[in-house]
Design a protein around this motif. Structure first.
Motif, short mmCIF file in Angstrom:
data_model
loop_
_atom_site.label_atom_id
_atom_site.label_comp_id
_atom_site.label_asym_id
_atom_site.label_seq_id
_atom_site.Cartn_x
_atom_site.Cartn_y
_atom_site.Cartn_z
N VAL A 83 124.13 -58.26 -8.62
CA VAL A 83 124.84 -57.14 -8.02
C VAL A 83 125.82 -56.47 -8.99
CG1 VAL A 83 126.71 -58.51 -6.99
CG2 VAL A 83 126.00 -56.36 -5.92
N ASN A 84 126.47 -57.25 -9.85
CA ASN A 84 127.46 -56.62 -10.75
C ASN A 84 126.80 -55.63 -11.71
OD1 ASN A 84 129.43 -58.06 -9.48
ND2 ASN A 84 129.91 -59.40 -11.21
N ASP A 85 125.58 -55.93 -12.15
CA ASP A 85 124.87 -54.99 -13.01
C ASP A 85 124.55 -53.71 -12.26
OD1 ASP A 85 124.93 -56.72 -15.18
OD2 ASP A 85 122.96 -57.59 -14.75
N ALA A 86 124.17 -53.85 -10.99
CA ALA A 86 123.86 -52.68 -10.17
C ALA A 86 125.10 -51.82 -9.98
CB ALA A 86 123.30 -53.12 -8.82
N VAL A 87 126.23 -52.48 -9.71
CA VAL A 87 127.48 -51.74 -9.53
C VAL A 87 127.86 -51.00 -10.81
CG1 VAL A 87 129.96 -51.97 -9.10
CG2 VAL A 87 128.34 -53.27 -7.71
N TYR A 88 127.74 -51.68 -11.93
CA TYR A 88 128.15 -51.09 -13.21
C TYR A 88 127.34 -49.83 -13.51
CZ TYR A 88 130.11 -51.14 -17.93
OH TYR A 88 130.80 -50.82 -19.08
N GLU A 89 126.05 -49.86 -13.19
CA GLU A 89 125.24 -48.67 -13.47
C GLU A 89 125.58 -47.53 -12.52
OE1 GLU A 89 120.68 -47.00 -13.95
OE2 GLU A 89 120.99 -49.12 -13.46
N ILE A 90 125.71 -47.82 -11.22
CA ILE A 90 125.91 -46.73 -10.26
C ILE A 90 127.24 -46.02 -10.47
CG2 ILE A 90 127.00 -47.99 -8.32
CD1 ILE A 90 125.05 -46.47 -6.45
N ILE A 91 128.27 -46.77 -10.87
CA ILE A 91 129.58 -46.11 -11.05
C ILE A 91 129.64 -45.33 -12.36
CG2 ILE A 91 130.81 -47.77 -9.61
CD1 ILE A 91 131.85 -49.10 -12.19
N HIS A 92 128.70 -45.56 -13.25
CA HIS A 92 128.66 -44.77 -14.48
C HIS A 92 127.75 -43.55 -14.36
CE1 HIS A 92 130.69 -48.21 -16.33
NE2 HIS A 92 130.99 -47.40 -17.33
N ARG A 93 126.97 -43.50 -13.27
CA ARG A 93 125.99 -42.41 -13.17
C ARG A 93 126.19 -41.49 -11.97
NH1 ARG A 93 120.21 -44.27 -15.32
NH2 ARG A 93 119.74 -42.36 -14.21
N TYR B 128 117.51 -52.76 -8.06
CA TYR B 128 118.09 -54.02 -8.55
C TYR B 128 117.79 -55.20 -7.64
CZ TYR B 128 120.71 -51.98 -12.42
OH TYR B 128 121.04 -51.37 -13.61
N GLN B 129 117.11 -54.93 -6.52
CA GLN B 129 116.75 -56.00 -5.58
C GLN B 129 117.99 -56.74 -5.08
OE1 GLN B 129 113.08 -57.08 -4.64
NE2 GLN B 129 113.43 -54.89 -4.89
N VAL B 130 118.95 -55.96 -4.58
CA VAL B 130 120.16 -56.55 -4.01
C VAL B 130 120.33 -56.06 -2.57
CG1 VAL B 130 121.36 -56.83 -6.21
CG2 VAL B 130 121.61 -54.67 -4.93
N CYS B 131 121.14 -56.77 -1.81
CA CYS B 131 121.44 -56.36 -0.43
C CYS B 131 122.22 -55.05 -0.46
CB CYS B 131 122.27 -57.44 0.26
SG CYS B 131 123.00 -56.89 1.82
N PRO B 132 121.70 -53.99 0.14
CA PRO B 132 122.38 -52.68 0.04
C PRO B 132 123.76 -52.67 0.68
CG PRO B 132 120.49 -52.56 1.51
CD PRO B 132 120.41 -53.89 0.85
N PHE B 133 123.94 -53.43 1.76
CA PHE B 133 125.24 -53.40 2.44
C PHE B 133 126.31 -54.08 1.59
CE2 PHE B 133 128.36 -55.23 5.46
CZ PHE B 133 128.87 -54.03 5.94
N GLU B 134 126.03 -55.29 1.11
CA GLU B 134 127.01 -55.98 0.28
C GLU B 134 127.23 -55.24 -1.04
OE1 GLU B 134 128.90 -58.49 1.04
OE2 GLU B 134 128.05 -58.75 3.03
N PHE B 135 126.18 -54.65 -1.56
CA PHE B 135 126.27 -53.81 -2.76
C PHE B 135 127.23 -52.65 -2.52
CE2 PHE B 135 123.81 -50.24 -5.02
CZ PHE B 135 124.52 -50.38 -6.21
N CYS B 136 127.08 -52.01 -1.37
CA CYS B 136 127.94 -50.87 -1.01
C CYS B 136 129.41 -51.30 -0.94
CB CYS B 136 127.49 -50.30 0.33
SG CYS B 136 128.39 -48.82 0.84
#
Length: 792
Positions: free
Chosen positions: A308-318, A334-342
């Motif tokens: 999830v941290n990799d997913a967060v890092y990309e979305i906040i840069h783009r 990224y195959q992560v839970c969308p709610f917890e990711f959000c």
């Protein structure tokens, strides 16, 4: 000072949970929820701390600053305890109140020990200690049994470990620093994107001043003033001046979240550098048909924390405006839970658009910001449709248990846990005794014995659920588990703002309820963590009522924004010869209402809404419409049904689109006041040209309204007004507000109840209702005709 470094702040808890998270999401591990320490856990904290003697220092605020090249990182929090031994040794104590059987613990949970190690390092650093004892204290909330885990750490060990923690966090802190510079520059240069409407600039100035002074502000602003932009823009400017660091835009409905998203988009088009995320409910984000948050049922739960941290890092840069669709796209990639990711994204954005729940509800609120013990921040809360927060907050901070649920648990757990069966029966018997005493509803002065029995049951249930991850009917037992946990959590809040009562429900079940009457104290838990709160709505009258129930501070600022609409574009009428009183509900009154409908819509073809006090009232009037001769059926009507599904509601509103876009004829929608169509819908221009409100909107007489009335009478606060009249007039004004949505709109508002002519109701009229016409069946048709002739 000009050369003072920017400081990036993070709490100890957030740091360790962020950096050290790994593995799967697994909601079958009920004890895992205990890391979010319920209110009862806080009580245990205080109890343990009081027992520890003179050498125990409780709730010690600590802060450690790490120097980076261009900025500082301040890690801060409160250690539960610092123990100074006579021998000179020091112990850092981290206390965790849990319901689980602590005998099952073999070691401290890593994230708990990590928090204590942070405080241990801070203490050693500040006091030049070479060694310190790290202690994690677990206490069973029900039995008060205590178990401690200790380990000695040298300063060198703690320093090496903490530097590794900070190293993992450094790239994120760098992002915050660089992003903050660009955001601040854009906010200083940001201009209001449109010419100010009348009164809009004064409103924006009031918002800015309130934030700068750290005060709360209540705004009554009619539709069309541009409330969203008039609060968001000065909020952003205040952030640019350093008065706040993160903005929460809170609302009750999806449509207003969309308005907020559009506002930020418009401002970005004018140079705003500002990231936002919209939090969507788990059910609407989940990739599965039904959320099952464990690695066996959901591939996105398995290994979620590893990715999830990799997913967060990309979305906040783009991305800048991170909506539901954006979250789903990245979560799938990224195959992560969308709610917890959000939820994790919220740590790294500037603004959060979400439902009230995510700030206030003790079961849903974002623990990373609002859990007890987490330091407050420079948060700015913009509360849209704030009139809705009173009833929503009452429900958030209330709880109940049902006697029959304990009987069901006996049945489901028979043969699995004799102890749980016996404990369920014990609770059931205690509720049975209350039931035998009940005639109607009964206010309970004390339920302490029952709560003690319930805590014993919950402690055993906690252990059972932890040890039995899979069994038939587990989902029903888990629902019961959460209901009991919520009840115990709310019980710890019960004070003079509550009433505890029992009642037989219409379906024959017996309920014990903790009813929160005045939620202001509970709301303040979260609001006090911020810099300023702006409550705004088209209907916040009387404002003292909302101050009492939302902030609890009658000295808070209040602003009444004048309506910018040309008065001549709206006709407000009050009928003097019709009533919706229960004693007057008869065929003759229903026929009068139909007459008023026919006379109103005869003036001009278009779309109209008629709001009734109840579905039963609506059906009675519809019967009169159905009985009309064919030659009198000059308009088409549709009726709201109870419990309409989302697609049915959309189809209902689509009727307005077709009649409002070229289709000739007149549409009359029969609706219920206070329902889904009486607020939050936006039918602009000719899609709605008239609203007829039948009755004063008074809530139905029921147990809780009666309790509310008696409570406020006891407080010398005009119980009838607080329980009935104020909420009723709010519904009336919301329904009337469906008509005029833009500066160009023209329309009619007709109030059908002679009580609106009484002084106690007229004092609740908004200022823009200062001019109205008193009509009766003899003159209403002419008044409507004259109005349309005048605005054509």
């Amino acid at each position: 000072m000009a050369d003072e470094k920017t400081c990036i702040r993070i709490s100890v808890r957030n740091l360790v949970e962020f950096v050290l998270s790994s593995g799967d999401i697994d909601n079958r591990r009920t004890s895992g929820a205990e890391k979010d320490a319920m209110q009862a856990g806080s009580r245990i904290h205080r109890k343990i701390q009081r027992r520890m003697g003179a050498n125990y220092q409780a709730e010690v605020t600590m802060k450690h600053v790490v120097e980076a090249d261009e900025f500082q990182i301040a890690v801060e929090g409160r250690a539960d305890g610092v123990i100074k031994e006579l021998t000179g040794g020091v112990t850092i104590d981290e206390i965790k109140g849990v319901y689980m059987d602590i005998g099952h613990l073999e070691a401290a949970i890593p994230v708990h020990q990590a928090q204590a190690m942070c405080y241990g390092y801070f203490y050693c650093y500040d006091n030049q200690l070479d060694v310190i004892t790290i202690q994690v204290t677990y206490c069973n909330i029900e039995t008060e049994e205590i178990r401690r885990f200790q380990v000695d750490k040298t300063f060198e060990e703690l320093e090496f470990w903490f530097q590794g923690l900070i190293h993992e966090y450094l790239k994120w802190a760098t992002y915050l620093y660089q992003h903050g510079i660009r955001r601040k520059e854009s906010l200083k240069e940001l201009d209001f994107p449109y010419p100010y409407r009348e009164g809009q600039k004064e409103l924006a100035v009031s918002v800015y001043r309130s934030i700068a002074r750290g005060k709360n502000l209540f705004i009554q602003a009619p539709t069309g003033v541009g409330k969203t932009l008039s609060t968001v823009y000065p909020g952003l400017k205040a952030m640019g001046e350093g008065y706040a660091e993160k903005l929460f835009y809170l609302t009750a409905k999806t449509i207003t979240r969309s308005v907020a998203e559009e506002t930020f988009t418009i401002l970005r088009e004018h140079g705003l550098y500002f990231r936002t995320v919209t939090i969507t409910a788990k059910e609407k984000l989940c990739f599965l048909e039904k959320p099952e948050c464990n690695p066996d049922a959901c591939p996105y739960a398995k290994g979620h924390y590893d990715r999830v941290n990799d997913a967060v890092y990309e979305i906040i840069h783009r991305e800048f405006g991170i909506t539901r669709e954006t979250v789903l796209s990245y979560a799938m990639n990224y195959q992560v839970c969308p709610f917890e990711f959000c939820l994790d994204i919220t740590n790294w954005v500037d603004g959060i658009v979400c439902d009230y729940n995510y700030v206030f509800d003790p079961n849903v609120r974002l623990k990373r910001y609002f859990a007890e013990g987490v330091p407050g921040g420079r948060y700015l809360f913009l509360v849209d449709e704030a009139h809705n927060l009173v009833s929503r907050a009452r429900e958030m901070f209330s709880a109940q248990v049902i006697k029959e649920d304990f009987l069901l648990m006996k049945k489901l757990l028979k043969g699995r846990s004799p102890k749980l069966v016996n404990l369920s029966e014990r609770c059931n018997k205690m509720l049975l005794e209350m039931k035998r005493e009940s005639d109607g509803y009964v206010i309970r002065e004390s339920i302490n014995l029952f709560v003690q029995a319930l805590m014993t049951l919950f402690g055993e249930l906690e252990t059972f659920m932890e040890e039995n991850r899979e069994f038939q009917d587990r989902e029903q037992v888990l629902d019961f588990y959460f209901e009991v946990r919520n009840f115990l959590g709310i019980f710890d809040r019960v004070d003079d703002n509550y009433r505890v009562y029992t009642e037989m429900l219409p379906d024959g079940r017996f309920m014990l309820r903790l009813f929160c009457i005045n939620p202001a104290r509970n709301l303040a838990e979260c609001l006090d963590k911020g810099q300023s709160t702006v409550f705004f709505s088209a209907t916040l009258l009387p404002v003292q009522y909302y101050k009492e129930l939302l902030s609890g501070n009658l000295e808070d600022y209040a602003v009444y924004a004048e309506s910018p609409f040309p008065k001549e574009n709206r006709l407000l009428m009050v009928a003097s010869d019709v009533s919706s009183k229960y004693t007057r509900r008869n065929q003759r009154e229903y026929e009068k209402i139909v007459f008023y409908i026919k006379e109103t819509v005869r003036g001009r073809e278009g779309n109209y809404m008629v709001f009734f006090p109840s579905y039963q009232f609506l059906r009675e009037v519809e019967e009169v419409l159905n009985a009309m001769p064919e030659e009198e059926r000059t308009f088409h009507w549709i009726a709201q049904e109870s419990k309409m599904r989302e697609q049915e509601r959309e189809a209902f509103l689509e009727e307005f689109e077709s009649f409002g876009q070229g289709q000739s004829g007149t549409l009359v929608a029969l609706c219920v006041i206070g329902g889904v169509f009486s607020e939050g819908i936006d039918l602009k221009e000719d899609r709605l040209i008239g609203a007829i409100i039948v009755g004063t909107g008074l809530p139905m007489v029921c147990t809780e309204q009666d309790i509310l009335k008696n409570y406020f009478d006891e407080k010398e606060k005009q119980g009838f007004d607080f329980a009935y009249q104020y909420p009723g007039m709010n519904k009336v004004m919301q329904a009337a507000g469906r008509v005029i949505r833009t500066m160009e709109d023209k329309g009619i508002i007709l109030l059908l109840d002679e009580r609106f002519l009484r002084n106690d109701y007229q004092t609740l009229f908004p200022r823009e209702w200062g001019e109205y016409y008193v009509v009766n069946r003899g003159c209403v048709g002419q008044a409507v005709e004259d109005f349309w002739n005048g605005v054509s």
